[in-house]
Write an enzyme that holds these catalytic residues in place. Structure first.
Site, PDB file in Angstrom:
ATOM      1  N   GLY A  79      19.746  10.555  85.630  1.00 25.44           N
ATOM      2  CA  GLY A  79      20.982   9.799  85.411  1.00 25.44           C
ATOM      3  C   GLY A  79      21.956  10.071  86.545  1.00 25.44           C
TER       4      GLY A  79
ATOM      5  N   ASP B 234      19.748  11.099  80.764  1.00 27.26           N
ATOM      6  CA  ASP B 234      21.072  11.709  80.632  1.00 27.26           C
ATOM      7  C   ASP B 234      22.191  10.706  80.911  1.00 27.26           C
ATOM      8  OD1 ASP B 234      23.333  13.259  80.695  1.00 27.26           O
ATOM      9  OD2 ASP B 234      22.836  14.245  82.594  1.00 27.26           O
TER      10      ASP B 234
ATOM     11  N   CYS C 101      31.860   8.899  84.071  1.00 30.57           N
ATOM     12  CA  CYS C 101      31.510   8.975  85.493  1.00 30.57           C
ATOM     13  C   CYS C 101      32.124   7.842  86.279  1.00 30.57           C
ATOM     14  CB  CYS C 101      30.003   8.827  85.684  1.00 30.57           C
ATOM     15  SG  CYS C 101      29.052  10.022  84.807  1.00 30.57           S
TER      16      CYS C 101
ATOM     17  N   SER D 290      29.522   8.100  80.529  1.00 28.82           N
ATOM     18  CA  SER D 290      30.706   7.319  80.158  1.00 28.82           C
ATOM     19  C   SER D 290      31.966   7.772  80.899  1.00 28.82           C
ATOM     20  CB  SER D 290      30.943   7.459  78.664  1.00 28.82           C
ATOM     21  OG  SER D 290      31.063   8.826  78.359  1.00 28.82           O
TER      22      SER D 290
ATOM     23  N   GLY E  38      26.617  12.952  75.884  1.00 23.12           N
ATOM     24  CA  GLY E  38      27.884  13.596  76.245  1.00 23.12           C
ATOM     25  C   GLY E  38      29.004  13.150  75.327  1.00 23.12           C
ATOM     26  N   SER E  39      29.645  12.050  75.701  1.00 26.87           N
ATOM     27  CA  SER E  39      30.879  11.653  75.023  1.00 26.87           C
ATOM     28  C   SER E  39      30.725  11.398  73.527  1.00 26.87           C
ATOM     29  CB  SER E  39      31.472  10.433  75.702  1.00 26.87           C
ATOM     30  OG  SER E  39      31.823  10.805  76.997  1.00 26.87           O
TER      31      SER E  39
ATOM     32  N   ASP F  95      21.587  22.149  87.258  1.00 27.30           N
ATOM     33  CA  ASP F  95      22.218  20.850  87.110  1.00 27.30           C
ATOM     34  C   ASP F  95      23.236  20.604  88.201  1.00 27.30           C
ATOM     35  OD1 ASP F  95      22.723  18.479  85.362  1.00 27.30           O
ATOM     36  OD2 ASP F  95      24.733  19.334  85.430  1.00 27.30           O
TER      37      ASP F  95
ATOM     38  N   SER G 137      23.856 -10.557  70.425  1.00 28.01           N
ATOM     39  CA  SER G 137      23.431  -9.272  69.826  1.00 28.01           C
ATOM     40  C   SER G 137      24.579  -8.583  69.091  1.00 28.01           C
ATOM     41  CB  SER G 137      22.930  -8.320  70.911  1.00 28.01           C
ATOM     42  OG  SER G 137      21.890  -8.910  71.637  1.00 28.01           O
TER      43      SER G 137
ATOM     44  N   ALA H 115      33.159  16.366  87.078  1.00 26.49           N
ATOM     45  CA  ALA H 115      33.645  16.178  88.449  1.00 26.49           C
ATOM     46  C   ALA H 115      35.016  15.497  88.429  1.00 26.49           C
ATOM     47  CB  ALA H 115      32.641  15.353  89.237  1.00 26.49           C
TER      48      ALA H 115
END
Ligand code: XMP
Length: 489
Positions: free
Chosen positions: A302, A342, A309, A307, A365-366, A252, A480, A393
Protein backbone atom coordinates in the site's frame (compact mmCIF):
# COMPACT_ATOMS: atom_id res chain seq x y z
CA UNK A 1 10.16 6.88 -19.04
CA UNK A 2 7.75 3.98 -19.33
CA UNK A 3 4.00 3.76 -19.52
CA UNK A 4 2.72 6.91 -21.21
CA UNK A 5 1.36 5.97 -24.59
CA UNK A 6 -1.36 3.89 -26.12
CA UNK A 7 -0.68 0.92 -23.81
CA UNK A 8 -0.84 2.96 -20.59
CA UNK A 9 -1.80 0.60 -17.79
CA UNK A 10 -4.88 1.18 -15.71
CA UNK A 11 -4.63 0.98 -11.95
CA UNK A 12 -7.78 0.03 -10.09
CA UNK A 13 -8.97 0.36 -6.55
CA UNK A 14 -11.87 -0.95 -4.49
CA UNK A 15 -14.59 1.35 -5.83
CA UNK A 16 -13.59 0.70 -9.46
CA UNK A 17 -14.67 -2.92 -9.39
CA UNK A 18 -17.21 -5.41 -8.13
CA UNK A 19 -17.04 -9.16 -7.71
CA UNK A 20 -19.34 -11.15 -9.98
CA UNK A 21 -21.73 -13.49 -8.10
CA UNK A 22 -20.95 -17.19 -8.62
CA UNK A 23 -22.93 -20.37 -8.27
CA UNK A 24 -22.74 -21.27 -4.60
CA UNK A 25 -23.30 -24.30 -2.47
CA UNK A 26 -22.42 -22.42 0.73
CA UNK A 27 -25.57 -22.80 2.80
CA UNK A 28 -24.93 -20.10 5.35
CA UNK A 29 -22.34 -17.42 5.86
CA UNK A 30 -21.66 -19.08 9.20
CA UNK A 31 -20.25 -22.10 7.33
CA UNK A 32 -17.33 -20.33 5.67
CA UNK A 33 -13.79 -20.58 6.97
CA UNK A 34 -11.93 -17.25 7.29
CA UNK A 35 -8.61 -18.69 8.41
CA UNK A 36 -5.52 -17.10 6.90
CA UNK A 37 -1.87 -16.30 7.51
CA UNK A 38 -0.49 -13.04 8.89
CA UNK A 39 3.04 -14.14 8.11
CA UNK A 40 4.64 -17.41 7.06
CA UNK A 41 4.24 -18.98 10.50
CA UNK A 42 1.49 -16.98 12.17
CA UNK A 43 -2.00 -18.27 11.40
CA UNK A 44 -5.09 -16.18 12.09
CA UNK A 45 -8.75 -17.14 12.33
CA UNK A 46 -9.77 -13.71 11.12
CA UNK A 47 -7.70 -11.99 8.36
CA UNK A 48 -7.64 -8.56 9.97
CA UNK A 49 -4.61 -6.63 11.25
CA UNK A 50 -4.59 -3.29 13.06
CA UNK A 51 -2.24 -0.63 11.71
CA UNK A 52 1.01 0.39 13.36
CA UNK A 53 -0.13 3.96 13.84
CA UNK A 54 0.06 5.91 17.10
CA UNK A 55 -3.69 6.56 16.97
CA UNK A 56 -4.49 2.89 16.33
CA UNK A 57 -2.38 0.18 17.95
CA UNK A 58 -1.03 -0.04 21.46
CA UNK A 59 -1.70 -2.88 23.88
CA UNK A 60 -5.47 -2.37 24.30
CA UNK A 61 -6.09 -2.65 20.55
CA UNK A 62 -3.66 -5.56 20.14
CA UNK A 63 -5.28 -7.48 23.01
CA UNK A 64 -8.83 -6.89 21.74
CA UNK A 65 -7.99 -7.86 18.19
CA UNK A 66 -5.96 -10.96 19.05
CA UNK A 67 -8.82 -12.18 21.25
CA UNK A 68 -11.12 -11.91 18.26
CA UNK A 69 -8.79 -13.84 15.95
CA UNK A 70 -6.79 -11.06 14.25
CA UNK A 71 -3.51 -9.42 15.26
CA UNK A 72 -2.26 -5.92 16.09
CA UNK A 73 1.04 -4.26 15.18
CA UNK A 74 2.23 -1.97 17.97
CA UNK A 75 3.52 1.28 16.47
CA UNK A 76 7.11 2.43 16.84
CA UNK A 77 6.57 6.11 17.63
CA UNK A 78 7.37 5.52 21.28
CA UNK A 79 10.63 5.27 23.20
CA UNK A 80 11.96 1.69 22.93
CA UNK A 81 11.13 0.84 26.54
CA UNK A 82 7.55 2.04 26.20
CA UNK A 83 6.96 0.13 22.97
CA UNK A 84 8.41 -3.03 24.55
CA UNK A 85 6.15 -2.48 27.59
CA UNK A 86 3.10 -2.38 25.29
CA UNK A 87 4.18 -5.68 23.73
CA UNK A 88 4.76 -7.13 27.15
CA UNK A 89 1.26 -6.12 28.31
CA UNK A 90 -0.23 -8.10 25.44
CA UNK A 91 1.93 -11.15 26.12
CA UNK A 92 1.13 -11.02 29.81
CA UNK A 93 -2.56 -10.41 29.39
CA UNK A 94 -3.37 -14.10 29.35
CA UNK A 95 -1.76 -17.49 29.02
CA UNK A 96 -2.06 -21.11 30.03
CA UNK A 97 0.51 -20.52 32.71
CA UNK A 98 2.00 -17.10 33.40
CA UNK A 99 5.58 -18.29 33.67
CA UNK A 100 7.06 -15.12 35.02
CA UNK A 101 4.30 -13.42 37.00
CA UNK A 102 4.86 -9.91 38.28
CA UNK A 103 6.04 -10.00 41.90
CA UNK A 104 6.85 -7.64 44.74
CA UNK A 105 8.70 -8.15 47.99
CA UNK A 106 6.97 -8.18 51.42
CA UNK A 107 8.30 -4.68 52.12
CA UNK A 108 6.68 -3.29 48.99
CA UNK A 109 3.87 -0.85 49.70
CA UNK A 110 0.15 -0.89 49.04
CA UNK A 111 0.69 2.07 46.71
CA UNK A 112 3.27 0.16 44.65
CA UNK A 113 0.90 -2.77 44.37
CA UNK A 114 -2.00 -0.54 43.35
CA UNK A 115 0.14 1.19 40.70
CA UNK A 116 1.34 -2.11 39.29
CA UNK A 117 -2.18 -3.54 39.17
CA UNK A 118 -3.40 -0.48 37.31
CA UNK A 119 -0.52 0.04 34.90
CA UNK A 120 -0.07 -3.62 34.04
CA UNK A 121 -3.74 -4.47 33.94
CA UNK A 122 -3.25 -7.45 36.28
CA UNK A 123 -5.57 -8.79 38.94
CA UNK A 124 -3.07 -9.51 41.68
CA UNK A 125 0.54 -9.66 42.76
CA UNK A 126 2.51 -12.57 44.13
CA UNK A 127 4.73 -11.68 47.08
CA UNK A 128 8.11 -13.42 47.15
CA UNK A 129 11.50 -13.29 48.87
CA UNK A 130 14.54 -12.19 46.83
CA UNK A 131 15.17 -15.92 46.27
CA UNK A 132 11.59 -16.16 44.83
CA UNK A 133 10.19 -18.19 47.74
CA UNK A 134 6.42 -17.74 47.81
CA UNK A 135 5.35 -15.58 50.77
CA UNK A 136 1.81 -14.58 49.87
CA UNK A 137 -0.63 -13.06 47.46
CA UNK A 138 -2.25 -9.63 47.19
CA UNK A 139 -5.23 -9.27 44.90
CA UNK A 140 -6.92 -6.15 43.57
CA UNK A 141 -9.85 -7.00 45.81
CA UNK A 142 -7.62 -6.97 48.91
CA UNK A 143 -6.64 -3.40 48.12
CA UNK A 144 -10.02 -1.88 47.32
CA UNK A 145 -10.61 -0.60 50.85
CA UNK A 146 -6.97 -0.06 51.77
CA UNK A 147 -6.57 3.65 52.53
CA UNK A 148 -2.97 3.72 53.71
CA UNK A 149 -0.75 3.56 50.62
CA UNK A 150 2.39 3.23 52.77
CA UNK A 151 1.33 0.04 54.46
CA UNK A 152 3.66 -2.91 53.84
CA UNK A 153 2.38 -5.73 51.71
CA UNK A 154 3.36 -8.30 54.37
CA UNK A 155 0.53 -6.84 56.49
CA UNK A 156 -2.17 -7.06 53.84
CA UNK A 157 -1.23 -10.18 51.85
CA UNK A 158 -2.83 -13.56 52.20
CA UNK A 159 0.12 -15.59 53.56
CA UNK A 160 1.45 -18.61 51.65
CA UNK A 161 0.19 -21.03 54.31
CA UNK A 162 -3.38 -20.02 53.49
CA UNK A 163 -2.98 -20.18 49.71
CA UNK A 164 -4.01 -23.02 47.45
CA UNK A 165 -1.02 -23.90 45.25
CA UNK A 166 -0.03 -26.54 42.73
CA UNK A 167 3.18 -27.93 41.31
CA UNK A 168 4.66 -26.71 38.01
CA UNK A 169 3.55 -28.93 35.15
CA UNK A 170 0.09 -29.46 36.66
CA UNK A 171 -2.42 -30.49 33.97
CA UNK A 172 -4.70 -27.61 32.92
CA UNK A 173 -7.86 -29.59 33.70
CA UNK A 174 -6.51 -30.28 37.18
CA UNK A 175 -5.61 -26.63 37.73
CA UNK A 176 -9.09 -25.59 36.64
CA UNK A 177 -10.66 -28.10 38.99
CA UNK A 178 -8.53 -26.84 41.90
CA UNK A 179 -9.55 -23.23 41.25
CA UNK A 180 -13.20 -24.26 40.95
CA UNK A 181 -13.35 -26.45 44.03
CA UNK A 182 -11.54 -23.93 46.26
CA UNK A 183 -13.42 -21.00 44.72
CA UNK A 184 -10.17 -19.06 44.28
CA UNK A 185 -9.02 -16.96 41.37
CA UNK A 186 -5.30 -17.50 41.45
CA UNK A 187 -3.23 -20.65 41.66
CA UNK A 188 0.49 -20.04 42.25
CA UNK A 189 2.69 -22.88 41.00
CA UNK A 190 5.37 -23.73 43.52
CA UNK A 191 8.30 -26.11 43.13
CA UNK A 192 9.55 -28.60 45.74
CA UNK A 193 11.69 -25.88 47.36
CA UNK A 194 8.75 -23.52 47.77
CA UNK A 195 9.84 -21.24 44.94
CA UNK A 196 7.35 -19.55 42.65
CA UNK A 197 7.38 -21.22 39.22
CA UNK A 198 4.26 -19.76 37.60
CA UNK A 199 0.68 -18.68 38.05
CA UNK A 200 -2.62 -19.98 36.70
CA UNK A 201 -5.58 -17.61 36.89
CA UNK A 202 -9.32 -18.22 36.66
CA UNK A 203 -9.61 -15.15 34.43
CA UNK A 204 -7.45 -16.85 31.80
CA UNK A 205 -9.57 -19.97 31.89
CA UNK A 206 -12.76 -17.94 31.46
CA UNK A 207 -11.16 -15.99 28.59
CA UNK A 208 -10.13 -19.18 26.79
CA UNK A 209 -13.78 -20.18 26.74
CA UNK A 210 -15.01 -16.69 25.92
CA UNK A 211 -12.63 -16.20 22.97
CA UNK A 212 -12.16 -19.59 21.32
CA UNK A 213 -10.78 -18.08 18.09
CA UNK A 214 -8.09 -15.99 19.72
CA UNK A 215 -4.69 -15.70 18.06
CA UNK A 216 -2.34 -17.43 20.48
CA UNK A 217 1.18 -18.77 20.70
CA UNK A 218 2.16 -22.23 21.91
CA UNK A 219 1.97 -21.07 25.53
CA UNK A 220 -1.58 -19.79 25.21
CA UNK A 221 -0.48 -16.16 25.18
CA UNK A 222 -2.02 -13.68 22.76
CA UNK A 223 0.12 -12.96 19.75
CA UNK A 224 1.31 -9.48 18.86
CA UNK A 225 3.57 -7.89 16.26
CA UNK A 226 5.58 -4.71 16.63
CA UNK A 227 6.98 -2.21 14.14
CA UNK A 228 10.58 -1.11 13.70
CA UNK A 229 12.21 1.31 11.26
CA UNK A 230 15.43 0.93 9.30
CA UNK A 231 17.59 3.65 10.79
CA UNK A 232 19.13 4.65 14.10
CA UNK A 233 18.60 2.24 16.95
CA UNK A 234 16.30 -0.12 15.04
CA UNK A 235 18.39 -3.23 15.77
CA UNK A 236 18.36 -2.63 19.52
CA UNK A 237 14.67 -1.83 19.30
CA UNK A 238 14.12 -5.13 17.50
CA UNK A 239 16.01 -6.93 20.28
CA UNK A 240 13.98 -5.27 23.05
CA UNK A 241 10.69 -6.07 21.31
CA UNK A 242 11.69 -9.69 20.86
CA UNK A 243 12.77 -9.87 24.52
CA UNK A 244 9.34 -8.53 25.45
CA UNK A 245 7.82 -11.43 23.50
CA UNK A 246 6.87 -9.93 20.11
CA UNK A 247 5.80 -12.72 17.78
CA UNK A 248 6.77 -10.81 14.65
CA UNK A 249 8.58 -7.62 13.74
CA UNK A 250 7.26 -5.36 11.02
CA UNK A 251 9.96 -3.39 9.22
CA UNK A 252 7.77 -0.54 8.11
CA UNK A 253 8.78 2.43 6.00
CA UNK A 254 6.81 4.52 3.53
CA UNK A 255 8.90 3.36 0.53
CA UNK A 256 9.65 -0.25 1.34
CA UNK A 257 11.16 -1.15 -2.02
CA UNK A 258 14.57 -0.07 -0.87
CA UNK A 259 17.93 -1.62 -0.13
CA UNK A 260 17.66 -0.29 3.43
CA UNK A 261 14.61 -2.46 4.11
CA UNK A 262 16.20 -5.53 2.55
CA UNK A 263 19.32 -4.95 4.63
CA UNK A 264 17.19 -4.51 7.77
CA UNK A 265 15.47 -7.86 7.19
CA UNK A 266 18.84 -9.54 6.74
CA UNK A 267 20.42 -7.88 9.76
CA UNK A 268 17.53 -8.67 12.07
CA UNK A 269 17.49 -12.32 11.04
CA UNK A 270 21.29 -12.49 11.28
CA UNK A 271 21.35 -10.99 14.77
CA UNK A 272 18.24 -12.56 16.23
CA UNK A 273 17.86 -15.82 14.31
CA UNK A 274 14.57 -17.38 13.51
CA UNK A 275 12.36 -14.29 13.61
CA UNK A 276 9.22 -13.52 11.60
CA UNK A 277 10.17 -10.29 9.84
CA UNK A 278 7.33 -8.69 7.91
CA UNK A 279 8.34 -5.84 5.59
CA UNK A 280 6.86 -3.04 3.55
CA UNK A 281 5.35 -0.98 2.16
CA UNK A 282 5.54 -1.82 -1.52
CA UNK A 283 3.01 -1.57 -4.34
CA UNK A 284 4.55 -3.51 -7.23
CA UNK A 285 5.43 -7.01 -8.36
CA UNK A 286 9.15 -6.28 -8.28
CA UNK A 287 8.88 -4.65 -4.87
CA UNK A 288 7.22 -7.71 -3.40
CA UNK A 289 9.64 -10.09 -5.12
CA UNK A 290 12.67 -8.27 -3.73
CA UNK A 291 11.31 -8.38 -0.19
CA UNK A 292 10.49 -12.08 -0.48
CA UNK A 293 14.04 -12.71 -1.71
CA UNK A 294 15.45 -10.75 1.22
CA UNK A 295 13.60 -13.11 3.56
CA UNK A 296 10.37 -11.26 4.44
CA UNK A 297 7.82 -13.43 6.26
CA UNK A 298 5.01 -11.30 4.82
CA UNK A 299 4.90 -8.32 2.48
CA UNK A 300 2.93 -5.22 3.41
CA UNK A 301 1.35 -3.52 0.42
CA UNK A 302 0.00 0.00 0.00
CA UNK A 303 1.57 3.26 -1.10
CA UNK A 304 -0.68 6.25 -0.59
CA UNK A 305 -3.78 4.13 -0.05
CA UNK A 306 -4.46 5.12 3.55
CA UNK A 307 -7.29 7.42 4.48
CA UNK A 308 -4.90 9.87 6.12
CA UNK A 309 -2.29 9.76 3.33
CA UNK A 310 -1.39 12.50 0.94
CA UNK A 311 1.67 10.73 -0.48
CA UNK A 312 0.11 10.55 -3.92
CA UNK A 313 -0.72 14.24 -4.10
CA UNK A 314 2.54 15.36 -2.54
CA UNK A 315 4.91 13.08 -4.48
CA UNK A 316 2.93 11.96 -7.51
CA UNK A 317 3.67 8.32 -6.61
CA UNK A 318 1.44 5.39 -5.72
CA UNK A 319 -0.58 2.55 -7.19
CA UNK A 320 -4.34 2.20 -6.68
CA UNK A 321 -4.69 -0.35 -3.93
CA UNK A 322 -6.40 -3.26 -5.65
CA UNK A 323 -3.88 -3.28 -8.51
CA UNK A 324 -1.07 -2.90 -5.95
CA UNK A 325 -2.32 -5.99 -4.11
CA UNK A 326 -2.76 -8.07 -7.28
CA UNK A 327 0.67 -7.09 -8.65
CA UNK A 328 2.43 -7.67 -5.32
CA UNK A 329 0.71 -11.02 -4.94
CA UNK A 330 2.11 -11.96 -8.37
CA UNK A 331 5.53 -10.92 -7.08
CA UNK A 332 5.38 -13.43 -4.24
CA UNK A 333 5.64 -16.09 -7.00
CA UNK A 334 3.78 -18.82 -5.18
CA UNK A 335 6.35 -18.66 -2.36
CA UNK A 336 3.58 -18.77 0.23
CA UNK A 337 4.71 -15.43 1.68
CA UNK A 338 1.44 -13.67 2.51
CA UNK A 339 0.49 -10.22 1.31
CA UNK A 340 -0.97 -7.72 3.80
CA UNK A 341 -3.25 -5.24 2.00
CA UNK A 342 -2.58 -2.06 3.95
CA UNK A 343 -4.85 0.97 3.79
CA UNK A 344 -7.90 2.25 2.01
CA UNK A 345 -10.51 -0.07 3.53
CA UNK A 346 -13.68 1.94 4.07
CA UNK A 347 -16.35 -0.74 3.74
CA UNK A 348 -16.61 -4.45 4.54
CA UNK A 349 -16.81 -5.21 0.79
CA UNK A 350 -13.30 -3.75 0.39
CA UNK A 351 -11.94 -6.51 2.64
CA UNK A 352 -13.48 -9.18 0.40
CA UNK A 353 -12.11 -7.48 -2.72
CA UNK A 354 -8.60 -7.18 -1.21
CA UNK A 355 -8.53 -10.85 -0.23
CA UNK A 356 -9.93 -11.93 -3.61
CA UNK A 357 -7.17 -9.92 -5.32
CA UNK A 358 -4.42 -11.78 -3.47
CA UNK A 359 -4.08 -10.34 0.02
CA UNK A 360 -4.00 -12.83 2.88
CA UNK A 361 -4.90 -10.17 5.43
CA UNK A 362 -6.04 -6.58 5.45
CA UNK A 363 -4.53 -3.86 7.64
CA UNK A 364 -6.97 -1.34 9.05
CA UNK A 365 -6.05 2.14 10.24
CA UNK A 366 -8.70 4.81 10.51
CA UNK A 367 -11.68 2.48 10.86
CA UNK A 368 -10.08 1.20 14.07
CA UNK A 369 -8.83 4.64 15.13
CA UNK A 370 -12.45 5.44 15.94
CA UNK A 371 -12.85 2.59 18.42
CA UNK A 372 -12.76 2.46 22.18
CA UNK A 373 -9.49 0.50 22.17
CA UNK A 374 -7.42 2.94 20.13
CA UNK A 375 -5.02 5.17 22.11
CA UNK A 376 -6.25 8.62 23.03
CA UNK A 377 -9.40 10.09 24.48
CA UNK A 378 -12.86 10.43 22.99
CA UNK A 379 -13.67 13.99 21.98
CA UNK A 380 -17.15 15.47 22.26
CA UNK A 381 -18.13 18.02 19.59
CA UNK A 382 -21.59 19.40 19.09
CA UNK A 383 -23.12 16.38 20.75
CA UNK A 384 -21.24 13.82 18.66
CA UNK A 385 -18.30 11.67 19.79
CA UNK A 386 -15.02 11.51 17.87
CA UNK A 387 -11.48 10.25 18.20
CA UNK A 388 -8.37 11.73 16.71
CA UNK A 389 -6.37 10.05 13.96
CA UNK A 390 -3.31 11.13 12.05
CA UNK A 391 -0.94 9.92 9.38
CA UNK A 392 2.43 8.90 10.72
CA UNK A 393 3.98 11.29 8.18
CA UNK A 394 1.71 14.18 9.20
CA UNK A 395 3.08 17.41 10.60
CA UNK A 396 1.83 16.67 14.12
CA UNK A 397 3.44 13.22 14.15
CA UNK A 398 6.72 14.66 12.84
CA UNK A 399 6.76 17.34 15.55
CA UNK A 400 6.11 14.77 18.27
CA UNK A 401 8.84 12.54 16.89
CA UNK A 402 11.41 15.34 16.91
CA UNK A 403 10.36 16.35 20.43
CA UNK A 404 10.95 12.83 21.64
CA UNK A 405 14.34 12.62 20.02
CA UNK A 406 15.31 15.98 21.46
CA UNK A 407 14.66 17.56 24.77
CA UNK A 408 11.19 16.11 25.25
CA UNK A 409 9.92 19.65 25.80
CA UNK A 410 7.60 21.33 23.33
CA UNK A 411 10.27 23.80 22.38
CA UNK A 412 8.68 26.45 20.08
CA UNK A 413 11.91 26.85 18.12
CA UNK A 414 12.08 23.13 17.39
CA UNK A 415 8.44 23.14 16.34
CA UNK A 416 9.19 25.99 13.94
CA UNK A 417 12.18 24.07 12.55
CA UNK A 418 10.08 20.98 11.88
CA UNK A 419 7.35 23.06 10.26
CA UNK A 420 9.92 24.67 7.98
CA UNK A 421 11.72 21.45 7.08
CA UNK A 422 8.95 18.95 6.72
CA UNK A 423 6.89 18.05 3.69
CA UNK A 424 4.05 16.12 5.31
CA UNK A 425 2.68 13.05 3.54
CA UNK A 426 -0.17 12.59 5.94
CA UNK A 427 -2.99 14.57 7.52
CA UNK A 428 -4.71 14.55 10.89
CA UNK A 429 -8.35 14.77 11.73
CA UNK A 430 -11.34 13.64 13.70
CA UNK A 431 -12.98 10.31 13.07
CA UNK A 432 -16.45 9.38 14.30
CA UNK A 433 -16.46 7.23 17.41
CA UNK A 434 -17.42 3.70 16.37
CA UNK A 435 -17.80 1.77 19.65
CA UNK A 436 -15.63 -1.23 20.41
CA UNK A 437 -13.30 -2.93 17.97
CA UNK A 438 -15.48 -6.00 18.33
CA UNK A 439 -18.44 -4.12 16.80
CA UNK A 440 -16.39 -2.83 13.86
CA UNK A 441 -14.84 -6.26 13.33
CA UNK A 442 -18.26 -7.91 13.35
CA UNK A 443 -19.27 -5.74 10.40
CA UNK A 444 -16.04 -6.33 8.50
CA UNK A 445 -16.03 -10.09 9.01
CA UNK A 446 -19.80 -10.38 8.53
CA UNK A 447 -19.41 -8.67 5.15
CA UNK A 448 -16.51 -10.95 4.24
CA UNK A 449 -18.48 -14.06 5.17
CA UNK A 450 -21.46 -12.97 3.07
CA UNK A 451 -19.08 -12.09 0.23
CA UNK A 452 -17.53 -15.55 0.35
CA UNK A 453 -20.98 -17.11 0.07
CA UNK A 454 -21.76 -14.92 -3.00
CA UNK A 455 -18.57 -16.34 -4.50
CA UNK A 456 -19.36 -19.95 -3.57
CA UNK A 457 -16.11 -19.98 -1.61
CA UNK A 458 -15.80 -22.06 1.55
CA UNK A 459 -12.25 -20.82 2.22
CA UNK A 460 -10.16 -17.77 1.42
CA UNK A 461 -8.09 -19.80 -1.05
CA UNK A 462 -11.31 -20.61 -2.90
CA UNK A 463 -12.32 -16.96 -2.79
CA UNK A 464 -9.08 -16.04 -4.53
CA UNK A 465 -9.31 -18.78 -7.15
CA UNK A 466 -13.02 -18.35 -7.92
CA UNK A 467 -13.16 -14.55 -7.86
CA UNK A 468 -14.06 -12.70 -11.03
CA UNK A 469 -13.76 -8.93 -10.94
CA UNK A 470 -15.78 -6.67 -13.17
CA UNK A 471 -14.84 -3.06 -13.74
CA UNK A 472 -17.66 -0.59 -13.20
CA UNK A 473 -18.44 2.88 -14.45
CA UNK A 474 -19.31 5.89 -12.33
CA UNK A 475 -22.98 5.09 -13.05
CA UNK A 476 -22.41 1.56 -11.74
CA UNK A 477 -20.73 2.95 -8.63
CA UNK A 478 -23.64 5.32 -8.04
CA UNK A 479 -26.04 2.41 -8.42
CA UNK A 480 -24.06 0.46 -5.79
CA UNK A 481 -24.77 3.09 -3.12
CA UNK A 482 -28.21 3.68 -1.62
CA UNK A 483 -30.00 5.90 -4.13
CA UNK A 484 -33.27 7.70 -4.74
CA UNK A 485 -34.36 7.47 -1.14
CA UNK A 486 -34.20 9.78 1.84
CA UNK A 487 -31.98 7.81 4.20
CA UNK A 488 -33.25 7.52 7.77
CA UNK A 489 -30.77 4.91 9.04
P1 XMP B 1 -6.41 3.42 6.52
O1 XMP B 1 -7.01 3.76 5.19
O2 XMP B 1 -6.89 2.11 7.03
O3 XMP B 1 -4.84 3.25 6.19
O4 XMP B 1 -6.52 4.53 7.50
C1 XMP B 1 -3.88 2.96 7.17
C2 XMP B 1 -2.47 2.95 6.55
O5 XMP B 1 -2.11 4.23 6.07
C3 XMP B 1 -0.66 4.30 6.02
N1 XMP B 1 -0.23 5.56 6.63
C4 XMP B 1 0.25 6.62 5.92
N2 XMP B 1 0.47 6.78 4.60
N3 XMP B 1 1.19 9.01 4.99
C5 XMP B 1 0.96 7.98 4.13
O6 XMP B 1 1.18 8.14 2.93
C6 XMP B 1 0.99 8.91 6.34
O7 XMP B 1 1.20 9.88 7.09
C7 XMP B 1 0.50 7.66 6.83
N4 XMP B 1 0.20 7.20 8.07
C8 XMP B 1 -0.25 5.91 7.92
C9 XMP B 1 -0.14 3.12 6.77
O8 XMP B 1 0.34 2.19 5.82
C10 XMP B 1 -1.37 2.63 7.51
O9 XMP B 1 -1.30 1.28 7.87
Amino acid sequence: MKGLGSALRVGLTFDDVLLVPKSSSVRSRKDVDTRSLFSRRIPLNVPIVSANMDTVTESAMAIALARLGGIGVVHRFLPVGDQAAEVSKVKRSEGLVIEDPFTLGPDGTVQEAQDAIESRGIGGIVIVTPGRKLLGLVTARDLVFERNGRRRLREVMTPAARLVTARPGVAMAQAEETLRSHKVEKLPLVDAKGRLAGLVTAKDIVRRKQFPFATKDGKGRLRVAAAVGVKGDYLQRAGSLLDAGADALVVDVAHGHSSLVQEAIRRITKDYGDVEVVAGNVATEKGARDLVRAGAAAVKVGVGSGSICVTRVVTGFGVPQLTAIADSFAGTDGSGVPVIGDGGVRNPGDVTKALAAGASTVMIGSLFAGTEESPGPTILREGARYKLTRGMASLGASIDRRMREGTDRRDPQLVEEVVEESVPEGVEGLIPYRGTVEEVLRQLVGGLRSGMSYCGAGTLQELRSRAEFIRITSAGYKESLPHDIQKVA
